[in-house]
Design an enzyme around this catalytic site. Structure first.
Site, PDB file in Angstrom:
ATOM      1  N   LYS A  22     -49.150  98.493  55.967  1.00  0.00           N
ATOM      2  CA  LYS A  22     -48.823  97.052  55.913  1.00  0.00           C
ATOM      3  C   LYS A  22     -47.697  96.709  56.886  1.00  0.00           C
ATOM      4  O   LYS A  22     -47.773  95.723  57.609  1.00  0.00           O
ATOM      5  CB  LYS A  22     -48.408  96.700  54.476  1.00  0.00           C
ATOM      6  CG  LYS A  22     -47.625  95.402  54.362  1.00  0.00           C
ATOM      7  CD  LYS A  22     -47.124  95.145  52.960  1.00  0.00           C
ATOM      8  CE  LYS A  22     -45.788  95.733  52.593  1.00  0.00           C
ATOM      9  NZ  LYS A  22     -44.590  95.002  53.014  1.00  0.00           N
ATOM     10  N   ASN A  23     -46.644  97.527  56.906  1.00  0.00           N
ATOM     11  CA  ASN A  23     -45.484  97.170  57.712  1.00  0.00           C
ATOM     12  C   ASN A  23     -45.675  97.425  59.208  1.00  0.00           C
ATOM     13  O   ASN A  23     -44.816  97.071  60.013  1.00  0.00           O
ATOM     14  CB  ASN A  23     -44.228  97.876  57.191  1.00  0.00           C
ATOM     15  CG  ASN A  23     -43.766  97.272  55.872  1.00  0.00           C
ATOM     16  OD1 ASN A  23     -44.271  96.229  55.455  1.00  0.00           O
ATOM     17  ND2 ASN A  23     -42.822  97.925  55.208  1.00  0.00           N
ATOM     18  N   CYS A 127     -34.141  86.851  48.670  1.00  0.00           N
ATOM     19  CA  CYS A 127     -35.360  87.336  48.043  1.00  0.00           C
ATOM     20  C   CYS A 127     -34.960  88.334  46.967  1.00  0.00           C
ATOM     21  O   CYS A 127     -33.790  88.665  46.819  1.00  0.00           O
ATOM     22  CB  CYS A 127     -36.294  87.963  49.048  1.00  0.00           C
ATOM     23  SG  CYS A 127     -35.728  89.543  49.631  1.00  0.00           S
ATOM     24  N   ARG A 132     -30.734  89.500  52.663  1.00  0.00           N
ATOM     25  CA  ARG A 132     -31.562  89.678  53.849  1.00  0.00           C
ATOM     26  C   ARG A 132     -31.535  88.536  54.861  1.00  0.00           C
ATOM     27  O   ARG A 132     -32.523  87.818  55.050  1.00  0.00           O
ATOM     28  CB  ARG A 132     -32.996  89.993  53.421  1.00  0.00           C
ATOM     29  CG  ARG A 132     -33.032  91.231  52.554  1.00  0.00           C
ATOM     30  CD  ARG A 132     -34.393  91.509  52.024  1.00  0.00           C
ATOM     31  NE  ARG A 132     -35.231  92.173  53.002  1.00  0.00           N
ATOM     32  CZ  ARG A 132     -36.504  92.423  52.802  1.00  0.00           C
ATOM     33  NH1 ARG A 132     -37.090  92.045  51.705  1.00  0.00           N
ATOM     34  NH2 ARG A 132     -37.213  93.037  53.713  1.00  0.00           N
ATOM     35  N   PRO A 133     -30.424  88.362  55.549  1.00  0.00           N
ATOM     36  CA  PRO A 133     -30.352  87.342  56.598  1.00  0.00           C
ATOM     37  C   PRO A 133     -31.143  87.755  57.842  1.00  0.00           C
ATOM     38  O   PRO A 133     -31.627  88.896  57.914  1.00  0.00           O
ATOM     39  CB  PRO A 133     -28.857  87.315  56.923  1.00  0.00           C
ATOM     40  CG  PRO A 133     -28.372  88.679  56.592  1.00  0.00           C
ATOM     41  CD  PRO A 133     -29.221  89.181  55.460  1.00  0.00           C
ATOM     42  N   LEU A 136     -29.206  88.821  63.111  1.00  0.00           N
ATOM     43  CA  LEU A 136     -29.293  89.668  64.304  1.00  0.00           C
ATOM     44  C   LEU A 136     -30.497  89.302  65.176  1.00  0.00           C
ATOM     45  O   LEU A 136     -30.447  89.438  66.396  1.00  0.00           O
ATOM     46  CB  LEU A 136     -29.327  91.150  63.915  1.00  0.00           C
ATOM     47  CG  LEU A 136     -28.067  91.652  63.196  1.00  0.00           C
ATOM     48  CD1 LEU A 136     -28.206  93.115  62.808  1.00  0.00           C
ATOM     49  CD2 LEU A 136     -26.828  91.464  64.077  1.00  0.00           C
ATOM     50  N   ASP A 316     -37.975 102.257  50.738  1.00  0.00           N
ATOM     51  CA  ASP A 316     -39.244 101.835  50.140  1.00  0.00           C
ATOM     52  C   ASP A 316     -39.850 102.903  49.217  1.00  0.00           C
ATOM     53  O   ASP A 316     -40.893 102.660  48.598  1.00  0.00           O
ATOM     54  CB  ASP A 316     -40.260 101.457  51.237  1.00  0.00           C
ATOM     55  CG  ASP A 316     -39.875 100.176  51.954  1.00  0.00           C
ATOM     56  OD1 ASP A 316     -39.014  99.440  51.437  1.00  0.00           O
ATOM     57  OD2 ASP A 316     -40.424  99.913  53.043  1.00  0.00           O
ATOM     58  N   ARG A 408     -49.365  92.931  46.974  1.00  0.00           N
ATOM     59  CA  ARG A 408     -48.842  92.578  48.295  1.00  0.00           C
ATOM     60  C   ARG A 408     -48.928  93.754  49.257  1.00  0.00           C
ATOM     61  O   ARG A 408     -49.015  93.544  50.476  1.00  0.00           O
ATOM     62  CB  ARG A 408     -47.370  92.155  48.194  1.00  0.00           C
ATOM     63  CG  ARG A 408     -47.179  90.864  47.458  1.00  0.00           C
ATOM     64  CD  ARG A 408     -45.767  90.422  47.554  1.00  0.00           C
ATOM     65  NE  ARG A 408     -45.383  90.334  48.969  1.00  0.00           N
ATOM     66  CZ  ARG A 408     -44.192  89.969  49.391  1.00  0.00           C
ATOM     67  NH1 ARG A 408     -43.261  89.668  48.528  1.00  0.00           N
ATOM     68  NH2 ARG A 408     -43.927  89.905  50.673  1.00  0.00           N
TER      69      ARG A 408
END
Ligand code: EPU
Length: 443
Positions: A22-23, A127, A132-133, A136, A316, A408
């Site tokens: 997925k990633n 989230c 989690r900005p 960057l 993860d 997901r």
């Protein structure tokens, strides 16, 4: 909302196959924005996040053919594939309605500004697993000459043509590396990115970009050098196997005391996890580049983990490892260094009888605990996997609610587990509101 009903106690035996990552698939789909030609991606996992990315690209004017349209996530289909054409990008906007359901949608920022000269992307906001900005991503694009403004919850980036730049990431971030890499391939001149994420998913994306005509050196290492080109062409590319799904299945074999072969994986990407499984006493055999076998431990022993960027132990896999640690004899320390709020599975595991204490970013797991079935609830993708693993060894019938989180990122997980001996059923609730609309947090 769908639920899983799992009766624990069966050792998992046999062979189970891993789907595409997925990633990797998410940034690769975003990379299609960079060309007017068609990009075809094979081994696309049939998971909800991919459907969300399809909706996002379609909302911008792209044509996306996906072999698995929205709908059932519980029946296996033929090989998944998507063909994306971004010939027309009539509306280069990532709307909040979609961004709020999946944070990785911020991956379109770099490619949109590189290709269309303008991008409007909703700020992802907080989230479930942390703040989690994307500061960057923004700093990097500014360094490449983009003008960034923020208004009404949206980030707008503009640049006639991005310029190559030297950018050093303050911290190692995955989608940020991918976003700037996609921006750099069409920038004028050379870009040097330092302190990059070394995750295999970055290398996967770079391989696709190279197949599209990009000039990239060093992807998969901390320093990436890109020589910008004026345009990219279409390509056909096969996504690598999902290392987190592979790891989750290996733990399923180990926790149930089974004998499981996880096939179609990339064993080279599993180093840190395999080392920990061995330390915990699991018998691990690498059968080749694409298969790993796990067999029951004589006795599972405690082993500490500390999450790190690749090639360290993946964040993860932290929640799934914690489920295993509940079954190990002794005290395992689980330290989470990447996200500030990624222990939401702990209270649910505790409801099943696990003995876990949290202090700061460290969970102390005392085992072995005899887990007993309970009604529990998923809070995010990997927390869901942790609950499924715990349920596989719990005494009785566990009911896991909100499995849309699991959907997901795990393709047909109940079918895969059932195929190797687990007792797991999905209960659908036809009268529930559409699940996608109910999802508001994003991993
Ligand atoms: N961060 C910043 N500034 C930024 C970007 C990130 O401070 O501009 C911080 C985040 O707040 C976080 C840390 O850096 O604390 C790591 O964030 P990163 O950007 O690396 O994570 P991500 O790119 O949002 C990807 C995966 C995650 C995985 C992390 C870490 C995708 C689509 N997502 O997220 O996957 O946990 O890297 O490896 O690739 C999952 O699959 O369950 C999942 C959450």
């Amino acid at each position: 909302m769908d639920k899983f009903v799992i009766r624990g106690g069966n050792p998992l035996v046999g062979t189970v196959s891993v789907s595409g990552a997925k990633n990797s698939a998410l940034p690769c789909m975003a990379a299609a924005i960079l060309t007017e030609d068609e990009v075809t991606l094979e081994n696309i996992p049939h998971v909800r996040d991919i459907e969300t990315e399809r909706r996002l690209l379609t909302s911008m004017g792209a044509e996306v053919e996906l072999r698995h349209p929205a709908g059932s996530f519980s029946s296996a289909g033929p090989e998944d594939r998507t063909t994306i054409s971004c010939r027309t990008l009539s509306d280069p906007v990532a709307r909040y309605e979609i961004v709020k359901t999946m944070r990785a949608t911020s991956l379109v920022l770099g490619p949109l500004v590189a290709r269309a000269g303008v991008a409007r992307v909703a700020m992802p906001g907080g989230c479930a697993i942390g703040a989690r900005p994307i500061d960057l991503h923004i700093k990097g694009l500014e360094k490449m000459g983009a003008t960034i403004t923020q208004e009404h919850g949206y980030i707008e980036a503009r640049a006639d043509r991005l310029r190559g730049a030297h950018f050093v990431f303050d911290r190692i971030i995955v989608t940020g590396t991918e976003d700037l890499l996609m921006a750099a391939v069409l920038a004028e001149g050379e870009t040097l990115l330092e302190n990059c994420a070394r995750e295999p998913e970055v290398a996967d994306l770079a391989s696709l970009l190279t197949a599209m005509g990009a000039q990239i050196e060093g992807a998969g290492t901390a320093t990436i050098r890109v020589e910008g080109v004026s345009s990219l062409h279409g390509a056909r590319y096969r996504i690598n196997p999902d290392r987190i799904e592979a790891g989750t299945l290996l733990i399923a074999g180990a926790i149930t005391g089974g004998d499981l072969i996880v096939s179609n994986c990339n064993s080279a990407h599993l180093g840190a996890l395999l080392e920990k499984l061995r330390e915990a006493g699991v018998r691990v055999e690498v059968l080749g580049p694409a298969a790993v076998r796990v067999r029951a431990a004589q006795r599972l022993g405690a082993a500490d983990i500390s999450t790190e960027e690749y090639p360290g132990f993946p964040t993860d896999m932290q929640a799934q490892y914690m489920a295993l640690a509940t079954q190990a004899e002794g005290v395992s320390l689980v330290r989470e260094n990447i996200f500030e709020n990624r222990f939401m599975h702990v209270q649910e595991l505790a409801r099943m009888g696990a003995n876990i204490k949290i202090e700061g970013n460290t969970a102390t797991v005392r085992g072995p605990a005899s887990l007993s079935a309970a009604a529990v609830m998923c809070s995010d993708l990997r927390a869901s996997a942790s609950l499924v693993l715990a349920a596989l060894v719990a005494d009785g019938e566990t009911i896991i609610d909100r499995v849309y989180h699991m959907d997901r990122g795990y393709e047909h997980i109940e079918e895969k587990l059932r195929g190797v001996g687990a007792q797991i059923q999905r209960l659908g609730n036809l009268f529930a509101p559409r699940e996608a609309e109910a999802v508001t947090s994003a991993e």
